[in-house]
Design a protein around this motif. Structure first.
Motif, short mmCIF file in Angstrom:
data_model
loop_
_atom_site.label_atom_id
_atom_site.label_comp_id
_atom_site.label_asym_id
_atom_site.label_seq_id
_atom_site.Cartn_x
_atom_site.Cartn_y
_atom_site.Cartn_z
N VAL A 13 10.58 32.84 -34.53
CA VAL A 13 9.18 33.28 -34.52
C VAL A 13 8.43 32.75 -35.74
N LEU B 85 5.08 30.40 -35.25
CA LEU B 85 3.79 30.89 -35.76
C LEU B 85 3.29 30.07 -36.94
N SER C 82 15.70 34.07 -28.14
CA SER C 82 15.28 33.45 -29.41
C SER C 82 16.16 32.25 -29.75
N THR D 241 4.94 30.20 -29.10
CA THR D 241 4.24 31.36 -29.64
C THR D 241 4.14 32.46 -28.58
N ALA E 77 7.37 34.15 -28.44
CA ALA E 77 7.43 35.11 -29.55
C ALA E 77 6.69 36.39 -29.18
N SER F 279 8.25 40.12 -28.97
CA SER F 279 7.67 41.27 -29.69
C SER F 279 7.63 42.51 -28.81
N SER G 196 8.71 45.09 -34.18
CA SER G 196 7.86 44.75 -33.03
C SER G 196 6.39 44.82 -33.43
N LEU H 79 5.46 41.96 -35.91
CA LEU H 79 5.32 40.67 -35.23
C LEU H 79 4.04 40.63 -34.40
N GLN H 80 3.71 41.73 -33.74
CA GLN H 80 2.48 41.76 -32.94
C GLN H 80 1.24 41.66 -33.81
N LEU I 190 0.87 38.09 -34.63
CA LEU I 190 0.35 37.38 -33.45
C LEU I 190 -1.09 37.76 -33.15
N PRO J 75 1.46 34.49 -40.46
CA PRO J 75 2.92 34.64 -40.33
C PRO J 75 3.61 34.75 -41.68
#
Length: 473
Positions: free
Chosen positions: A246, A250, A304, A338, A341, A345, A356, A359-360, A363, A389
Motif C-alpha cells: 500500500v 500510494l 497484498s 491504489t 489498496a 482497507s 483500516s 489506510l482509508q 486514501l 501516505p
C-alpha cells in the motif's frame, strides 16, 4: 491426574469431576484438605434428555454447524452416558436459588450463566421473545474456549428442552482450542504471559496483537503465542507485505501523478491480476462463512502479496520515464494498485479496525466507497485525490523481543525490570532512539493519523524517555 488443576474441571482433558472425586484436594486459601459434609442439592436429570441431546448434536454435526472440536467434546459426554449434574453450590457469591428448601445456596455458574443470555436480553428489551422464542427466524451462533463447550452443547440446550417451550436453540457452535504461551499455559497469577493491560504497556499497537492472534487463532488445534513469531508476523507479513504494497502504490500515486487517480485501461495482464484478486476475495468470504477467521485473514495477505508482484512486474517507475503511452500505462497500473489498496482497507476492517481507518484516511476514501464487494471494483474513480501516505507499520527489533520474553516469562518484576526497560545499553543509542521516535510521531501528527496509532507511538516515546541513565553506560 492433573496435579496443577485449580477446580473441579481437569485442565488437561476438560472433564468435569464431582468435588468428592478429586485426588488430594487442597483449599486455595489455607492449603488444608477440605472436610466432606452432607448437603442437599438440585440436579439436572440429563439421562432423561440423552436421546434428544444426541439427535440435536448429530443434526448439527451433519450440517457442520458445530466445528470438529465441539462435536468431539459433546460426543465424549454422550458416548459415556449423560449423568445427573448438580446445579447448585454452597456458596455466598452467585444467583440465589429461589426456593425455601435451598436458602443459602446459589446456582452453579455454568447452569446459570447461559440462562443469563436470555435474561440480559429481557432486561434490555420487552420484545426479548422475538429473539429467544423465534427459532424460525433467528439463528443462534456461539463461540468459546473448548472447556466451555459442554455447558453450551449439553447443559444449556437440555435446560431449554426440558421446559417444552419453543426456544431459539444454538445452531452454530465453535469450540476454540488452547492458545499456549511460549510452550506453557498463560497464568496471570504466576505472571506467565502477556494480558490486556500489559499489552497496552508494551507500546505495540493493538492491531498488531489482533493480527497475530487472529492469524494464530486455534481453530482446529492448540496454537502457541511466541514473541519471535509475533515479530516475524509484524516484520514479514505486515511491514514487508501488506504495508509495503500500500505504501508503494500510494506513494507512487502521490509523487508521479499528483495524488490523483488516473484513467484505467485494462490489458490482459491486468485482467489476470484482477482474476487472482477475485479468487482470493471469494476464499475470504467462504472462510468467513465457515467461521475460519485465520484462513479468511490469510486471504488478505495473499492479495497484498500478488499486489507487490503486480507492481514489480509492471515497473511503473520505469514507464513514467518513457513515451506518453508508457506514462498512461503507468497511471493505469498505479490506479489499479491504489484501488486494490482501497479493497484491502475494507477487508482488513474486521481484523485490524484502526489500521483500516488509517489506510482509508490516507486514501481519502469517502464513506460511501467503504463497501464489501463480491469482486474487485475500482471504487476510486479517475480524478479522485488521495491523502498523504506514510508507513502503517514499523519494524520490531530483536532487542525489544528479548525484553518482552524476559518481562513476561513468569519471573518477578524486580528481576526482569531492567531487561524490560533497557533494550539499548548506552546514552548515545538511547538519544538516537528517542530522536527517531520523536520524528516518527511528528510525521504521524502532521499527516493527521488515527488517534489510536498516535497514542501507541506516544507510549513508545515516553517509555524510551523513562529509561534511567544509571542503567546505561
Amino acid at each position: 491426574d492433573c496435579e496443577d488443576a485449580r477446580g473441579d474441571q481437569c485442565d488437561k482433558c476438560s472433564k468435569l469431576i464431582n468435588p468428592i472425586e478429586l485426588k488430594d484436594p487442597k483449599c486455595k486459601v489455607c492449603s488444608k484438605s477440605p472436610e466432606v459434609k452432607t448437603s442437599r442439592h438440585l440436579f439436572l436429570d440429563l439421562p432423561k434428555l440423552e436421546e434428544k441431546i444426541k439427535n440435536f448434536t448429530d443434526e448439527r454435526a451433519a450440517k457442520k454447524t458445530y466445528n470438529s472440536t465441539s462435536v468431539a467434546i459433546t460426543n465424549s459426554w454422550i458416548n459415556t452416558g449423560l449423568k445427573p449434574r448438580c446445579i447448585t453450590r454452597d456458596l455466598k457469591w452467585g444467583t440465589p436459588v429461589p426456593h425455601e428448601d435451598y436458602k443459602g445456596k446459589v446456582f452453579y455458574v455454568w447452569f446459570d450463566a447461559p440462562i443469563g443470555y436470555i435474561s440480559i436480553t429481557a432486561n434490555y428489551m420487552k420484545e426479548w421473545e422475538l429473539w429467544w422464542k423465534n427459532p424460525e427466524n433467528v439463528t443462534l451462533h456461539q463461540f468459546m474456549a473448548k472447556d466451555n463447550v459442554p455447558f453450551h452443547s449439553v447443559i444449556f440446550p437440555a435446560s431449554l428442552m426440558a421446559t417444552g417451550e419453543n426456544w431459539t436453540m444454538v445452531e452454530t457452535l465453535d469450540g476454540i482450542d488452547w492458545l499456549q504461551y511460549e510452550g506453557t499455559k498463560f497464568s496471570k497469577s504466576r505472571g506467565t504471559g502477556v494480558f490486556g493491560d500489559q499489552a497496552v504497556e508494551t507500546g505495540i499497537p493493538c492491531d498488531i496483537f489482533r493480527c497475530y492472534l487472529l492469524l494464530n487463532r486455534p481453530e482446529t488445534s492448540d496454537t502457541n503465542f511466541a514473541w519471535d513469531t509475533l515479530a516475524q508476523t509484524n516484520n514479514n507479513i505486515l511491514l514487508n507485505n501488506l504495508g509495503n504494497f500500500v505504501l508503494r502504490a500510494l506513494t507512487f500515486c502521490k509523487t508521479s501523478f499528483g495524488s490523483r487517480i488516473e484513467k484505467i485501461n485494462l490489458n490482459a495482464d491486468d485482467e489476470h491480476f484482477i482474476a487472482l484478486v477475485n479468487g482470493h476475495l471469494a476464499s475470504y468470504y467462504k472462510n468467513f462463512d465457515e467461521r475460519m477467521m485465520s484462513r479468511a485473514f490469510e486471504c488478505v495477505f495473499a492479495i497484498s502479496k500478488i499486489g507487490n508482484q503486480y507492481l514489480q512486474y509492471n515497473a511503473p517507475w520505469v514507464l513514467t520515464k518513457g513515451s506518453d503511452a508508457d506514462k498512461a500505462r503507468a497511471g493505469s497500473v498505479i490506479s489499479v494498485a491504489t484501488n486494490v489498496a482501497a479493497l484491502l482497507s475494507v477487508i482488513i476492517s474486521p481484523f485490524m479496525p484502526t489500521m483500516s481507518k488509517v489506510l482509508q484516511e490516507q486514501l481519502n476514501m469517502p464513506e460511501e466507497k467503504k463497501l464489501f464487494t463480491d469482486c474487485f471494483v475500482p471504487l476510486l474513480k479517475p480524478g479522485h485525490t488521495i491523502g498523504t501516505p506514510f508507513p502503517l507499520f514499523s519494524k520490531m527489533e530483536d532487542a525489544s523481543v528479548a525484553s518482552f520474553k524476559t518481562r513476561f516469562s513468569g519471573q518477578d518484576s524486580s528481576s526482569s525490570g531492567a531487561a524490560a526497560a533497557a533494550p539499548v545499553t548506552d546514552v548515545e543509542s538511547l538519544q538516537r532512539e528517542i530522536e527517531k521516535q520523536g520524528n516518527k510521531l511528528r510525521e504521524l501528527k502532521s499527516s493527521k493519523a488515527a488517534p489510536d496509532l498516535i497514542k501507541s507511538e506516544v507510549a513508545i516515546l515516553l517509555k524510551k524517555k523513562k529509561i534511567p541513565t544509571a542503567t546505561l553506560r
